[in-house]
Motif scaffolding. Structure first.
Motif, PDB file in Angstrom:
ATOM      1  N   THR A  41       0.602  -1.332  -0.010  1.00  0.00           N
ATOM      2  CA  THR A  41       0.038   0.125   0.036  1.00  0.00           C
ATOM      3  C   THR A  41       0.784   1.286   0.022  1.00  0.00           C
ATOM      4  OG1 THR A  41      -0.200   0.119   2.396  1.00  0.00           O
ATOM      5  CG2 THR A  41      -1.970  -1.273   1.506  1.00  0.00           C
ATOM      6  N   PRO A  42       0.165   2.337  -0.308  1.00  0.00           N
ATOM      7  CA  PRO A  42       1.102   3.578  -0.375  1.00  0.00           C
ATOM      8  C   PRO A  42       1.854   3.882   0.930  1.00  0.00           C
ATOM      9  CG  PRO A  42      -1.167   4.119  -1.293  1.00  0.00           C
ATOM     10  CD  PRO A  42      -1.295   2.746  -0.653  1.00  0.00           C
ATOM     11  N   TRP A  43       1.063   3.588   2.169  1.00  0.00           N
ATOM     12  CA  TRP A  43       2.122   3.588   3.338  1.00  0.00           C
ATOM     13  C   TRP A  43       1.521   2.508   4.252  1.00  0.00           C
ATOM     14  CZ3 TRP A  43      -0.891   6.242   7.341  1.00  0.00           C
ATOM     15  CH2 TRP A  43      -1.567   7.004   6.759  1.00  0.00           C
ATOM     16  N   ASP A  44       2.432   1.801   4.996  1.00  0.00           N
ATOM     17  CA  ASP A  44       2.137   0.512   5.828  1.00  0.00           C
ATOM     18  C   ASP A  44       1.766   1.028   7.235  1.00  0.00           C
ATOM     19  OD1 ASP A  44       1.966  -1.764   6.981  1.00  0.00           O
ATOM     20  OD2 ASP A  44       3.741  -2.745   5.831  1.00  0.00           O
ATOM     21  N   LEU A 123     -10.468   4.724   7.650  1.00  0.00           N
ATOM     22  CA  LEU A 123     -11.091   4.126   6.296  1.00  0.00           C
ATOM     23  C   LEU A 123     -10.385   4.589   5.095  1.00  0.00           C
ATOM     24  CD1 LEU A 123     -14.930   4.443   7.100  1.00  0.00           C
ATOM     25  CD2 LEU A 123     -13.379   2.801   8.072  1.00  0.00           C
ATOM     26  N   PHE A 124      -9.480   3.629   4.501  1.00  0.00           N
ATOM     27  CA  PHE A 124      -8.698   4.049   3.525  1.00  0.00           C
ATOM     28  C   PHE A 124      -9.348   3.446   2.109  1.00  0.00           C
ATOM     29  CE2 PHE A 124      -5.619   3.520   6.791  1.00  0.00           C
ATOM     30  CZ  PHE A 124      -4.431   4.325   6.700  1.00  0.00           C
ATOM     31  N   LYS A 220      -1.816   9.488  -1.003  1.00  0.00           N
ATOM     32  CA  LYS A 220      -0.993   8.450  -1.681  1.00  0.00           C
ATOM     33  C   LYS A 220       0.304   8.723  -2.238  1.00  0.00           C
ATOM     34  CE  LYS A 220      -4.831   5.605  -3.302  1.00  0.00           C
ATOM     35  NZ  LYS A 220      -5.378   4.878  -4.349  1.00  0.00           N
ATOM     36  N   ASP A 221       0.612  10.041  -2.445  1.00  0.00           N
ATOM     37  CA  ASP A 221       2.118  10.237  -3.023  1.00  0.00           C
ATOM     38  C   ASP A 221       2.633  11.514  -2.483  1.00  0.00           C
ATOM     39  OD1 ASP A 221       1.862   8.214  -5.320  1.00  0.00           O
ATOM     40  OD2 ASP A 221       0.208   9.449  -6.089  1.00  0.00           O
ATOM     41  N   ALA A 228      -0.705  13.310   4.938  1.00  0.00           N
ATOM     42  CA  ALA A 228      -1.910  12.469   5.550  1.00  0.00           C
ATOM     43  C   ALA A 228      -1.381  11.475   6.574  1.00  0.00           C
ATOM     44  CB  ALA A 228      -2.274  11.541   4.196  1.00  0.00           C
ATOM     45  N   LYS A 229      -0.231  10.996   6.558  1.00  0.00           N
ATOM     46  CA  LYS A 229       0.387  10.146   7.599  1.00  0.00           C
ATOM     47  C   LYS A 229       0.431  11.058   8.984  1.00  0.00           C
ATOM     48  CE  LYS A 229       4.180   7.958   6.631  1.00  0.00           C
ATOM     49  NZ  LYS A 229       5.267   7.510   6.013  1.00  0.00           N
ATOM     50  N   GLN A 230       0.543  12.312   8.957  1.00  0.00           N
ATOM     51  CA  GLN A 230       0.693  13.177  10.216  1.00  0.00           C
ATOM     52  C   GLN A 230      -0.815  13.160  10.774  1.00  0.00           C
ATOM     53  OE1 GLN A 230       3.242  13.775  11.962  1.00  0.00           O
ATOM     54  NE2 GLN A 230       1.755  14.905  13.465  1.00  0.00           N
ATOM     55  N   LEU A 231      -1.772  13.565   9.588  1.00  0.00           N
ATOM     56  CA  LEU A 231      -2.880  14.080   9.997  1.00  0.00           C
ATOM     57  C   LEU A 231      -3.791  12.587  10.861  1.00  0.00           C
ATOM     58  CD1 LEU A 231      -4.511  15.859   7.089  1.00  0.00           C
ATOM     59  CD2 LEU A 231      -3.911  16.763   9.352  1.00  0.00           C
ATOM     60  N   CYS A 232      -3.065  11.409  10.577  1.00  0.00           N
ATOM     61  CA  CYS A 232      -3.769  10.344  10.692  1.00  0.00           C
ATOM     62  C   CYS A 232      -3.315   9.942  12.263  1.00  0.00           C
ATOM     63  CB  CYS A 232      -3.026   9.013  10.002  1.00  0.00           C
ATOM     64  SG  CYS A 232      -3.575   7.222  10.481  1.00  0.00           S
TER      65      CYS A 232
END
Length: 240
Positions: A41-44, A123-124, A220-221, A228-232
């Motif tokens: 996936t784009p990030w695991d 939810l991805f 994704k990129d 997005a990773k930080q927001l997660c």
């Protein structure tokens, strides 16, 4: 290899084991949903979250290293029972959950079944119904074709009923209707899908209907992925 056994059902799972808030990951892959799919996936999230959360990832029944019988009574709630059974097995009462692809409806099914236990759901690119029913039937049939030679006692009628339980009807999210989404008090983070199995319309419906939702269109990129990773992380920490 960690295995949760209940009657004839054998569920493989990975558990990072730390004394931290728990997140249950439900992988992409459709009916073949297994933990190793996160690696493509784009990030695991297994890697992204491992220092801050006790990360549990599982193979769904009859996917990866998990096995179970098949009957015409099987459907979304069968999988929900496996998922909650694993949490019970690990003595985990409250947890976050995150799912990609088929993991979207699975996460929402967990909220429906045990709203007091699910702290949040990420939810991805959730799967959803949008003039694509034949694609889901075909995906089910591809998965079933690998199992049928090993399960000669399961009748053709049982396979068809199981398939209909999963992908028949007119619910956008297959197992959950929009009325449930509109009343869902659990915080959701929705990362948008945009293809045949993960239509943009499903992500936008969730974003427009759920009362407490964080919506991310691009994730994704490049820079968008890092944001997005930080927001997660911020979303999870807010809802610990």
């Amino acid at each position: 290899m960690a295995i949760y056994q209940r009657d004839s059902t054998s569920i493989y799972y990975e558990d990072s084991g730390e004394d931290l808030p728990v997140i249950l990951l439900i992988a992409p892959g459709g009916m073949k949903s297994s933990a190793n799919f996160w690696g493509g996936t784009p990030w695991d999230p297994r890697e992204h979250l491992k220092d801050r959360y006790r990360v549990i990832a599982m193979d769904q029944r009859n996917a990866g290293s998990s096995n179970a019988t098949v009957s015409g009574e099987d459907g979304w709630r069968t999988y929900t029972a496996d998922q909650l059974g694993l949490m019970d097995h690990l003595n985990i009462q409250r947890f976050h959950t995150a799912g990609m692809c088929i993991g979207g409806p699975y996460c929402l099914g967990l909220i429906e079944a045990a709203p007091d236990r699910v702290a949040s759901a990420t939810l991805f690119q959730s799967i959803g119904l949008d003039e694509n029913c034949d694609a889901f039937y075909a995906m089910f049939d591809d998965w079933a074709s690998e199992l049928k030679p090993k399960m000669p006692d399961v009748s053709p009628e049982a396979w068809l009923k199981f398939r209909e339980n999963m992908y028949g009807g007119d619910k956008v999210l297959f197992n959950i209707d929009e009325a449930f989404v509109s009343a869902c008090a659990t915080p959701l983070m929705v990362l948008m899908g945009n293809d045949l199995y993960h239509p943009q319309s499903t992500s936008r419906m969730l974003a427009e209907t759920a009362p407490d939702v964080t919506f991310i269109e691009s994730w994704k990129d490049g820079e968008a992925r890092e944001v997005a990773k930080q927001l997660c992380l911020e979303f999870l920490e807010k809802n610990n």
